[in-house]
Design a protein around this motif. Structure first.
Motif: not given
Length: 176
Positions: A80-109
């Motif tokens: 779990y630790a190694y998987e979470a580490y690499w997923l958060i570090r690499k950030r595969p989720i990318q925001i594509i909308s300008d209308d996203i709420e501020e609370k979702h800016l750290h979407i990968n985390e």
């Protein structure tokens, strides 16, 4: 673009040795489930190439642990630790909308906090539905640390081990 033949061979080795494709598919489904629950699928894109790189990096670490530390299997905390580490570090989720709420800016985390917590709770036979203010505080703290603090695979492993220990202590199941 320069192609590193040794790297290609190593990736081939990882794919034949570990369930890389299955893990990518499983994580992709988990990400989509969380994003759908948050109603954010239209605001983000999951970069599968970046997701794949995170999974390869995870399995590279697993391979090193097994080879250089002489482990035949690794414990769930490490997984779990190694998987979470690499997923958060690499950030595969990318925001594509300008209308996203501020609370979702750290979407990968946020997404990978939910996925990690769900896995940890599952190990304990629990779920999010179990109303628990201490758990909510822990989730907030973990999310905050993913956003603003330094962490490593090993520090995440310690956190997960401590979580399991604390949960077992609460149940009165602490053993030697």
């Amino acid at each position: 673009m320069v192609v590193d033949e040794n790297r290609i061979e190593f990736y081939k080795y990882l794919v034949t040795t570990y369930p890389v494709k299955e893990r990518i598919t499983h994580i992709l489904i988990q990400i989509q489930d969380v994003l759908e629950a948050m109603d954010l699928m239209d605001c983000v894109k999951i970069n599968t190439q970046v997701l794949g790189k995170a999974v390869f990096d995870y399995f590279e670490d697993v391979d090193k642990l097994k080879k250089y530390e002489g482990m035949s299997k690794i414990n769930v905390e490490k997984i779990y630790a190694y998987e979470a580490y690499w997923l958060i570090r690499k950030r595969p989720i990318q925001i594509i909308s300008d209308d996203i709420e501020e609370k979702h800016l750290h979407i990968n985390e946020k997404v990978f906090t939910f996925i990690l917590i769900a896995k940890m709770l599952s190990e304990l036979g629990m779920s999010y539905e179990d109303e628990n203010t201490k758990l909510e505080r822990f989730i907030e703290l973990l999310f905050y640390n993913f956003k603003y603090r330094l962490y490593t695979q090993k520090s995440l492993e310690l956190m997960i081990s401590a979580f399991f220990c604390g949960a077992n202590f609460q149940k009165g199941e602490v053993s030697e």
